[in-house]
Design an enzyme around this catalytic site. Sequence first.
Site, PDB file in Angstrom:
ATOM      1  N   GLY A 152      53.611  55.788  49.260  1.00  7.91           N
ATOM      2  CA  GLY A 152      53.559  55.263  50.620  1.00  7.91           C
ATOM      3  C   GLY A 152      54.837  54.563  51.035  1.00  7.91           C
ATOM      4  N   ASP A 191      56.915  54.859  44.662  1.00  4.88           N
ATOM      5  CA  ASP A 191      56.927  55.403  43.300  1.00  4.88           C
ATOM      6  C   ASP A 191      57.989  56.489  43.087  1.00  4.88           C
ATOM      7  OD1 ASP A 191      55.549  57.209  44.838  1.00  4.88           O
ATOM      8  OD2 ASP A 191      53.743  57.230  43.612  1.00  4.88           O
ATOM      9  N   GLU A 240      62.071  61.990  53.174  1.00  2.00           N
ATOM     10  CA  GLU A 240      60.770  62.586  53.516  1.00  2.00           C
ATOM     11  C   GLU A 240      60.891  64.109  53.564  1.00  2.00           C
ATOM     12  OE1 GLU A 240      57.856  61.570  53.503  1.00  2.00           O
ATOM     13  OE2 GLU A 240      58.104  59.396  53.456  1.00  2.00           O
ATOM     14  N   HIS A 243      58.200  66.550  54.888  1.00  2.00           N
ATOM     15  CA  HIS A 243      57.968  66.785  56.310  1.00  2.00           C
ATOM     16  C   HIS A 243      59.154  67.467  56.985  1.00  2.00           C
ATOM     17  CE1 HIS A 243      54.212  64.848  55.693  1.00  2.00           C
ATOM     18  NE2 HIS A 243      54.872  63.943  54.989  1.00  2.00           N
TER      19      HIS A 243
END
Length: 408
Positions: A152, A191, A240, A243
């Site tokens: 997250g 993480d 990211e 995405h």
Amino acid sequence: MLRTGNRDLIRRINQNLLLNLIRTQGPISRAELSKQTRLSPATVTYITQALLERGLIHEMGAGYSSGGRRPVLLRLEPKAGFVVGVKLAADSITAAVTDLDATVLHYLEISHTLADTPTPTLRALIRTIERALKESRVDRAKVLGIGVGMGGIVNKDEGVCRFSPILHWRDVQVAAPLREHFEIPVFLDNDVNTLTLAENWFGHGKDVEHFVVITVGRGIGMGIVTNGQFYRGAMGGAGEIGHLTVQPGGAQCDCGKQGCLEALASDPAVVRSIRESIHEGRKTELSERNLDLERIIKATERGDALARRALADSGHWLGIGIANVVNLLDPALVIVGGEGVRAGDWRFGPMRAALREHAFDGFADNLQVVIEFGGNETWARGAASLVLNEIFQHPISQRADTAMTLNF
Ligand SMILES: [Zn+2]
């Protein structure tokens, strides 16, 4: 005139500089330390004496010398301090107690079920760390910090989980309750970042200035190191890769957009594509019930064409996504990790082929691609290096609220 504060800071910078050199290049002589840091021999002697007295380093057998007296060599004392690394996942908590060399002394994994609120999970986190410390039998006074890695978006400086779709958390204080309980510094990070840090510290990324770590599993994530430094972006959300749009108008992604890499190449994407094929009446030994990656891999090994196709497709899309990253960043090394690597060549053969096909020739020729088969222990070790990184980095780059010194 130097203020005392500045003199202290300079002393600490020099001390960390030497400690870091001894850690990475030891056993090393005082003369070599002086040569590499351009600190005077007297300063090196003075600082290393202080480090010796604090038990952080030790002297060992004489080294080689071209003539005259053979120099005494200095080495980091790995057992001078210990850290705890924790990986918090939706269904498990993993804790590793390591020494200053990031060698795992004790490792513990418990399964865990999420509740409606974060409190039970935070309590379980504390219980797991307590148990790991107890079972490791390390001296509690020598435990220097706790690092936690979780999925997250994380505010590292505040130790807060801003948003975790996997845990269903929003704005949850993670570091504070742990700090309160254990009364030692606690660091929190995403993480994938902790895994990247671990690769940078003791993995394939050691001594590599430009590399990326890509994790494949429930989602697809990336950690970026350029010029030997972490690249985090303006919002701290760089990487990211899951995405990136790789198929405009393609499969629906959890993020609300369509055709994202994660929607085409993650483990759930593989499961989804097989489920759709079953609905279309395609032949397979797999049944819609209990469909997961483990069963898909087994079916692949038994020659199930549909399972093979689904894994190959996910690898193909992954290769295209990574090619885009390679064309943008020109890394020397791409490390692919995460639970999805279990699919092996069925997935990564097509990945390599697509990467070769779509990456700019000049980059692809020299690119090294490593598939990393580490389990949760690697992730926990990564979280431990979050603390080690704070211990060994230059004090000048530490923020006031996280600054820590080794006190014995
Ligand atoms: Zn998406």
